[in-house]
Scaffold this motif. Structure first.
Motif, PDB file in Angstrom:
ATOM      1  N   ILE A   1       0.989  -1.358   0.002  1.00  0.00           N
ATOM      2  CA  ILE A   1      -0.129  -0.191   0.051  1.00  0.00           C
ATOM      3  C   ILE A   1       0.860   1.206  -0.058  1.00  0.00           C
ATOM      4  CG2 ILE A   1      -1.427   1.505   1.237  1.00  0.00           C
ATOM      5  CD1 ILE A   1      -2.784  -1.221   2.148  1.00  0.00           C
ATOM      6  N   VAL A   2       1.975   1.281   0.825  1.00  0.00           N
ATOM      7  CA  VAL A   2       2.817   2.227   0.985  1.00  0.00           C
ATOM      8  C   VAL A   2       3.544   2.740  -0.285  1.00  0.00           C
ATOM      9  CG1 VAL A   2       4.793   3.526   2.267  1.00  0.00           C
ATOM     10  CG2 VAL A   2       2.959   2.186   3.661  1.00  0.00           C
ATOM     11  N   VAL A   3       4.257   1.504  -0.648  1.00  0.00           N
ATOM     12  CA  VAL A   3       5.073   1.575  -2.025  1.00  0.00           C
ATOM     13  C   VAL A   3       4.332   2.106  -3.504  1.00  0.00           C
ATOM     14  CG1 VAL A   3       6.281   0.423  -3.774  1.00  0.00           C
ATOM     15  CG2 VAL A   3       6.833   0.157  -1.185  1.00  0.00           C
ATOM     16  N   THR A   4       3.095   1.453  -3.420  1.00  0.00           N
ATOM     17  CA  THR A   4       2.055   1.903  -4.423  1.00  0.00           C
ATOM     18  C   THR A   4       1.396   3.001  -4.405  1.00  0.00           C
ATOM     19  OG1 THR A   4       0.533   0.461  -3.902  1.00  0.00           O
ATOM     20  CG2 THR A   4       2.191  -0.593  -5.019  1.00  0.00           C
ATOM     21  N   ASP A   5       1.091   3.546  -3.230  1.00  0.00           N
ATOM     22  CA  ASP A   5       0.268   4.578  -2.879  1.00  0.00           C
ATOM     23  C   ASP A   5      -1.037   4.225  -3.098  1.00  0.00           C
ATOM     24  OD1 ASP A   5      -0.793   6.946  -2.070  1.00  0.00           O
ATOM     25  OD2 ASP A   5      -0.504   8.022  -4.038  1.00  0.00           O
ATOM     26  N   GLY A   6      -1.667   2.952  -2.468  1.00  0.00           N
ATOM     27  CA  GLY A   6      -2.825   2.481  -2.752  1.00  0.00           C
ATOM     28  C   GLY A   6      -3.015   2.157  -4.070  1.00  0.00           C
ATOM     29  N   PHE A   7      -1.987   1.679  -4.734  1.00  0.00           N
ATOM     30  CA  PHE A   7      -2.037   0.918  -6.019  1.00  0.00           C
ATOM     31  C   PHE A   7      -2.496   2.148  -7.137  1.00  0.00           C
ATOM     32  CE2 PHE A   7      -2.417  -2.630  -3.275  1.00  0.00           C
ATOM     33  CZ  PHE A   7      -1.444  -3.653  -3.762  1.00  0.00           C
ATOM     34  N   SER A   8      -2.466   3.421  -6.731  1.00  0.00           N
ATOM     35  CA  SER A   8      -2.688   4.496  -7.916  1.00  0.00           C
ATOM     36  C   SER A   8      -1.560   4.616  -8.486  1.00  0.00           C
ATOM     37  CB  SER A   8      -3.267   5.599  -6.850  1.00  0.00           C
ATOM     38  OG  SER A   8      -2.061   6.063  -6.157  1.00  0.00           O
ATOM     39  N   LYS A   9      -0.287   4.347  -8.160  1.00  0.00           N
ATOM     40  CA  LYS A   9       0.897   4.767  -9.137  1.00  0.00           C
ATOM     41  C   LYS A   9       0.823   3.764 -10.447  1.00  0.00           C
ATOM     42  CE  LYS A   9       3.999   6.538  -5.677  1.00  0.00           C
ATOM     43  NZ  LYS A   9       5.171   6.416  -4.923  1.00  0.00           N
ATOM     44  N   PHE A  10       0.280   2.767 -10.665  1.00  0.00           N
ATOM     45  CA  PHE A  10       0.580   1.660 -11.674  1.00  0.00           C
ATOM     46  C   PHE A  10      -1.028   1.554 -12.362  1.00  0.00           C
ATOM     47  CE2 PHE A  10       3.403   1.121  -8.158  1.00  0.00           C
ATOM     48  CZ  PHE A  10       4.590   1.381  -8.963  1.00  0.00           C
ATOM     49  N   GLU A  11      -0.882   1.346 -13.543  1.00  0.00           N
ATOM     50  CA  GLU A  11      -1.956   1.239 -14.381  1.00  0.00           C
ATOM     51  C   GLU A  11      -2.227  -0.608 -14.545  1.00  0.00           C
ATOM     52  OE1 GLU A  11      -1.993   3.297 -17.877  1.00  0.00           O
ATOM     53  OE2 GLU A  11      -2.080   5.114 -16.731  1.00  0.00           O
ATOM     54  N   THR A  12      -1.239  -1.247 -14.765  1.00  0.00           N
ATOM     55  CA  THR A  12      -1.107  -2.837 -14.958  1.00  0.00           C
ATOM     56  C   THR A  12      -0.493  -3.472 -13.910  1.00  0.00           C
ATOM     57  OG1 THR A  12       0.595  -2.552 -16.361  1.00  0.00           O
ATOM     58  CG2 THR A  12      -1.444  -2.327 -17.155  1.00  0.00           C
ATOM     59  N   ALA A  13      -0.900  -4.695 -13.805  1.00  0.00           N
ATOM     60  CA  ALA A  13       0.005  -5.474 -12.861  1.00  0.00           C
ATOM     61  C   ALA A  13       1.600  -5.862 -13.222  1.00  0.00           C
ATOM     62  CB  ALA A  13      -0.535  -7.114 -12.792  1.00  0.00           C
ATOM     63  N   SER A  14       1.750  -5.730 -14.657  1.00  0.00           N
ATOM     64  CA  SER A  14       2.808  -5.621 -15.072  1.00  0.00           C
ATOM     65  C   SER A  14       4.107  -4.628 -14.408  1.00  0.00           C
ATOM     66  CB  SER A  14       2.871  -6.147 -16.691  1.00  0.00           C
ATOM     67  OG  SER A  14       2.496  -4.881 -17.283  1.00  0.00           O
ATOM     68  N   GLN A  15       3.192  -3.535 -14.837  1.00  0.00           N
ATOM     69  CA  GLN A  15       4.198  -2.284 -14.255  1.00  0.00           C
ATOM     70  C   GLN A  15       4.569  -2.613 -12.716  1.00  0.00           C
ATOM     71  OE1 GLN A  15       1.572   1.234 -15.003  1.00  0.00           O
ATOM     72  NE2 GLN A  15       2.078   1.330 -17.137  1.00  0.00           N
ATOM     73  N   LEU A  16       3.664  -2.876 -11.809  1.00  0.00           N
ATOM     74  CA  LEU A  16       4.092  -2.948 -10.620  1.00  0.00           C
ATOM     75  C   LEU A  16       4.990  -4.268 -10.347  1.00  0.00           C
ATOM     76  CD1 LEU A  16       3.530  -2.815  -7.339  1.00  0.00           C
ATOM     77  CD2 LEU A  16       1.647  -4.280  -7.688  1.00  0.00           C
ATOM     78  N   CYS A  17       4.821  -5.300 -11.047  1.00  0.00           N
ATOM     79  CA  CYS A  17       5.778  -6.157 -10.992  1.00  0.00           C
ATOM     80  C   CYS A  17       7.418  -5.815 -11.374  1.00  0.00           C
ATOM     81  CB  CYS A  17       5.408  -7.380 -12.064  1.00  0.00           C
ATOM     82  SG  CYS A  17       4.132  -8.343 -11.218  1.00  0.00           S
ATOM     83  N   SER A  18       7.262  -4.811 -12.422  1.00  0.00           N
ATOM     84  CA  SER A  18       8.777  -4.376 -12.749  1.00  0.00           C
ATOM     85  C   SER A  18       9.427  -3.376 -11.817  1.00  0.00           C
ATOM     86  CB  SER A  18       8.468  -3.610 -14.303  1.00  0.00           C
ATOM     87  OG  SER A  18       7.998  -4.473 -15.163  1.00  0.00           O
TER      88      SER A  18
END
Length: 240
Positions: free
Chosen positions: A209-226
């Motif tokens: 949650i903290v790293v992704t800002d509640g998952f608002s920083k990424f549009e896709t799962a692949s972006q988060l994985c990268s």
């Protein structure tokens, strides 16, 4: 591709930051509030300021400019490195890096920076401190084991290490409690949903949650994985 009146590339170091404007050329400012204000005063309206993500150094300037209405972009340092390599540049200085960042932004679409909230900023600081304490605690545990292996450990050394481990345990628990309370204030629903997934506990959920800002920083799962570094790199050559 660039739609701004002027684009500025910024290379930041501990004491100063070098700036290259697409029209203005090179300049240098102190990496403190005085330098920030001077740079802001000299910025033309409708300008874009681009800098690399450089850990602690870029954060203060990016936040300052953003809060003063300047359009800011923070780019991946690897993108700039590859861009410089592609140009076969033979000079590597802060001045040349600022120019390269400016040139990169002129021909590429760069992401627009969104400033962190006070809560997000505090959570990230807490996680960095937590990581430091966890490494220190592991080192202390290993040291205790190493002293015990000697067979005749010094009582003074052993007691000092035990006290240190207890203090680190106390600090780790306090930080984890603080992170939990901050996340619950803003992201209670996200926390509950994540912890409902088998294999994801409270610590992992808080980190995501903290790293992704509640998952608002990424549009896709692949972006988060990268972003978190779990996407494998495939390299093949020659006949298989």
């Amino acid at each position: 591709m660039n739609k701004y009146k002027e684009t500025f590339g910024v290379d930041i170091s501990k004491d100063v930051f070098d700036v290259h404007g697409s029209n203005k050329g090179h300049d240098q400012y102190k990496n403190d509030e005085t330098g920030f204000k001077k740079f802001l005063k000299e910025l033309p309206k409708c300008s874009l300021v681009v800098m690399e993500a450089t850990g602690y150094y870029h954060y203060r300037l990016a936040q300052f400019l953003y809060k003063n209405g300047v359009i800011v972009s923070v780019v991946n340092p690897l993108s700039i490195k590859r861009f410089i390599q592609m140009k076969l540049a033979k000079v590597k200085t802060d001045k040349s890096d600022a120019k390269a960042i400016c040139e990169y932004a002129l021909i590429n679409e760069v992401p627009i920076y969104n400033a962190l909230t006070d809560t997000q900023s505090e959570c990230l600081q807490l996680f960095r401190l937590l990581d430091t304490y966890l490494k220190q605690r592991t080192a202390t545990k290993n040291k205790i084991h190493g002293e015990a292996v000697l067979g005749i450990p010094s009582k003074f050394v052993y007691r000092s290490l035990i006290r240190n481990k207890k203090q680190l345990n106390k600090e780790v628990a306090a930080i984890e409690s603080k992170i939990l309370s901050l996340v619950k204030e803003d992201q209670q629903e996200q926390l509950t949903l994540l912890m409902s997934i088998p294999g994801i506990g409270q610590k992992t959920a808080l980190f995501l949650i903290v790293v992704t800002d509640g998952f608002s920083k990424f549009e896709t799962a692949s972006q988060l994985c990268s972003y978190v570094g779990i996407t494998p790199t495939i390299r093949e050559w020659g006949a298989v």
